[in-house]
Design a protein around this motif. Structure first.
Motif, PDB file in Angstrom:
ATOM      1  N   TYR A  63      48.091-126.484  53.568  1.00 43.11           N
ATOM      2  CA  TYR A  63      47.601-127.578  52.726  1.00 43.11           C
ATOM      3  C   TYR A  63      46.082-127.738  52.809  1.00 43.11           C
ATOM      4  CZ  TYR A  63      47.910-131.969  50.180  1.00 43.11           C
ATOM      5  OH  TYR A  63      47.777-132.952  49.236  1.00 43.11           O
ATOM      6  N   TYR A  64      45.542-127.658  54.017  1.00 46.06           N
ATOM      7  CA  TYR A  64      44.111-127.865  54.209  1.00 46.06           C
ATOM      8  C   TYR A  64      43.334-126.560  54.344  1.00 46.06           C
ATOM      9  CZ  TYR A  64      44.940-132.837  54.910  1.00 46.06           C
ATOM     10  OH  TYR A  64      45.287-134.154  54.745  1.00 46.06           O
ATOM     11  N   GLN A  65      44.033-125.430  54.310  1.00 48.29           N
ATOM     12  CA  GLN A  65      43.393-124.119  54.488  1.00 48.29           C
ATOM     13  C   GLN A  65      42.662-124.038  55.834  1.00 48.29           C
ATOM     14  OE1 GLN A  65      43.821-121.537  52.134  1.00 48.29           O
ATOM     15  NE2 GLN A  65      45.322-123.041  51.455  1.00 48.29           N
ATOM     16  N   TRP A  66      43.298-124.571  56.880  1.00 43.76           N
ATOM     17  CA  TRP A  66      42.737-124.538  58.224  1.00 43.76           C
ATOM     18  C   TRP A  66      43.238-123.304  58.953  1.00 43.76           C
ATOM     19  CZ3 TRP A  66      44.298-130.175  59.820  1.00 43.76           C
ATOM     20  CH2 TRP A  66      43.415-131.083  59.233  1.00 43.76           C
ATOM     21  N   PRO A  67      42.503-122.858  59.979  1.00 45.35           N
ATOM     22  CA  PRO A  67      43.056-121.804  60.845  1.00 45.35           C
ATOM     23  C   PRO A  67      44.245-122.367  61.634  1.00 45.35           C
ATOM     24  CG  PRO A  67      40.877-122.511  61.607  1.00 45.35           C
ATOM     25  CD  PRO A  67      41.147-123.225  60.322  1.00 45.35           C
ATOM     26  N   LEU A  68      45.104-121.477  62.094  1.00 50.02           N
ATOM     27  CA  LEU A  68      46.320-121.927  62.792  1.00 50.02           C
ATOM     28  C   LEU A  68      46.008-122.741  64.043  1.00 50.02           C
ATOM     29  CD1 LEU A  68      48.684-118.845  62.426  1.00 50.02           C
ATOM     30  CD2 LEU A  68      48.877-121.082  61.322  1.00 50.02           C
ATOM     31  N   SER A  69      44.938-122.407  64.747  1.00 48.18           N
ATOM     32  CA  SER A  69      44.618-123.157  65.973  1.00 48.18           C
ATOM     33  C   SER A  69      44.281-124.617  65.655  1.00 48.18           C
ATOM     34  CB  SER A  69      43.460-122.497  66.719  1.00 48.18           C
ATOM     35  OG  SER A  69      42.314-122.437  65.894  1.00 48.18           O
ATOM     36  N   GLN A  70      43.507-124.837  64.611  1.00 45.77           N
ATOM     37  CA  GLN A  70      43.157-126.210  64.218  1.00 45.77           C
ATOM     38  C   GLN A  70      44.387-126.942  63.677  1.00 45.77           C
ATOM     39  OE1 GLN A  70      39.995-126.446  61.360  1.00 45.77           O
ATOM     40  NE2 GLN A  70      39.952-128.679  61.370  1.00 45.77           N
ATOM     41  N   SER A  71      45.217-126.242  62.929  1.00 43.27           N
ATOM     42  CA  SER A  71      46.435-126.837  62.383  1.00 43.27           C
ATOM     43  C   SER A  71      47.403-127.214  63.496  1.00 43.27           C
ATOM     44  CB  SER A  71      47.120-125.859  61.428  1.00 43.27           C
ATOM     45  OG  SER A  71      46.267-125.543  60.368  1.00 43.27           O
ATOM     46  N   PHE A  72      47.511-126.353  64.507  1.00 41.20           N
ATOM     47  CA  PHE A  72      48.370-126.647  65.661  1.00 41.20           C
ATOM     48  C   PHE A  72      47.891-127.893  66.381  1.00 41.20           C
ATOM     49  CE2 PHE A  72      49.124-126.248  70.241  1.00 41.20           C
ATOM     50  CZ  PHE A  72      50.506-126.233  70.262  1.00 41.20           C
ATOM     51  N   PHE A  73      46.582-127.978  66.623  1.00 37.95           N
ATOM     52  CA  PHE A  73      46.029-129.136  67.312  1.00 37.95           C
ATOM     53  C   PHE A  73      46.322-130.410  66.522  1.00 37.95           C
ATOM     54  CE2 PHE A  73      42.677-132.261  67.921  1.00 37.95           C
ATOM     55  CZ  PHE A  73      42.721-132.441  69.287  1.00 37.95           C
ATOM     56  N   TYR A  74      46.084-130.367  65.221  1.00 41.05           N
ATOM     57  CA  TYR A  74      46.304-131.562  64.406  1.00 41.05           C
ATOM     58  C   TYR A  74      47.788-131.907  64.317  1.00 41.05           C
ATOM     59  CZ  TYR A  74      45.790-135.087  60.841  1.00 41.05           C
ATOM     60  OH  TYR A  74      45.823-136.276  60.159  1.00 41.05           O
ATOM     61  N   ALA A  75      48.652-130.895  64.251  1.00 48.83           N
ATOM     62  CA  ALA A  75      50.088-131.152  64.183  1.00 48.83           C
ATOM     63  C   ALA A  75      50.570-131.876  65.435  1.00 48.83           C
ATOM     64  CB  ALA A  75      50.848-129.843  64.000  1.00 48.83           C
ATOM     65  N   VAL A  76      50.112-131.443  66.588  1.00 50.73           N
ATOM     66  CA  VAL A  76      50.508-132.113  67.837  1.00 50.73           C
ATOM     67  C   VAL A  76      49.864-133.489  67.920  1.00 50.73           C
ATOM     68  CG1 VAL A  76      50.372-132.006  70.358  1.00 50.73           C
ATOM     69  CG2 VAL A  76      50.930-129.953  69.049  1.00 50.73           C
ATOM     70  N   ASP A  77      48.598-133.561  67.579  1.00 46.84           N
ATOM     71  CA  ASP A  77      47.856-134.821  67.654  1.00 46.84           C
ATOM     72  C   ASP A  77      48.444-135.876  66.713  1.00 46.84           C
ATOM     73  OD1 ASP A  77      45.549-136.364  68.591  1.00 46.84           O
ATOM     74  OD2 ASP A  77      44.834-136.147  66.540  1.00 46.84           O
ATOM     75  N   ALA A  78      48.644-135.494  65.464  1.00 44.82           N
ATOM     76  CA  ALA A  78      49.193-136.447  64.487  1.00 44.82           C
ATOM     77  C   ALA A  78      50.664-136.728  64.772  1.00 44.82           C
ATOM     78  CB  ALA A  78      49.037-135.886  63.072  1.00 44.82           C
ATOM     79  N   GLY A  79      51.401-135.699  65.106  1.00 50.09           N
ATOM     80  CA  GLY A  79      52.842-135.859  65.328  1.00 50.09           C
ATOM     81  C   GLY A  79      53.185-136.744  66.502  1.00 50.09           C
ATOM     82  N   MET A  80      52.356-136.715  67.514  1.00 50.41           N
ATOM     83  CA  MET A  80      52.603-137.567  68.674  1.00 50.41           C
ATOM     84  C   MET A  80      51.876-138.900  68.539  1.00 50.41           C
ATOM     85  SD  MET A  80      54.736-135.880  70.348  1.00 50.41           S
ATOM     86  CE  MET A  80      54.856-136.979  71.721  1.00 50.41           C
ATOM     87  N   SER A  81      51.254-139.125  67.391  1.00 52.78           N
ATOM     88  CA  SER A  81      50.517-140.363  67.101  1.00 52.78           C
ATOM     89  C   SER A  81      49.444-140.649  68.140  1.00 52.78           C
ATOM     90  CB  SER A  81      51.479-141.551  67.017  1.00 52.78           C
ATOM     91  OG  SER A  81      52.432-141.326  66.025  1.00 52.78           O
TER      92      SER A  81
END
Length: 84
Positions: free
Chosen positions: A21-39
């Protein structure tokens, strides 16, 4: 193994969505997924301005709380069953 698979699948879905969706590299997407997902909201300056991204993140947070909570219950249950 089941706990790890559940949490891994959840994080993978978020990582792939944010990467696409954001055209981010996987490392940045992983960080945001964990960060956002765990609130957590730790060091993220991302303002989600699009409705699709906001909707996904809301569902993703709710699913994350359920997946991680369920995985913790399964893990604790297996530990206590091994003790008894």
């Amino acid at each position: 193994l089941t706990c790890f698979a559940i949490v891994s699948a959840w994080v993978s879905v978020g990582t792939l969505f944010y990467s696409y969706y954001y055209q981010w590299p996987l490392s940045q997407s992983f960080f945001y997924a964990v960060d956002a997902g765990m609130s957590v909201g730790f060091c993220t300056d991302v303002a989600e301005t699009k409705v699709a991204s906001r909707a996904f993140t809301i569902v993703y947070i709710l699913m994350g709380a359920s997946c991680v909570g369920g995985a913790l219950v399964l893990m604790v249950q297996s530990v206590f069953e091994g003790v008894a």
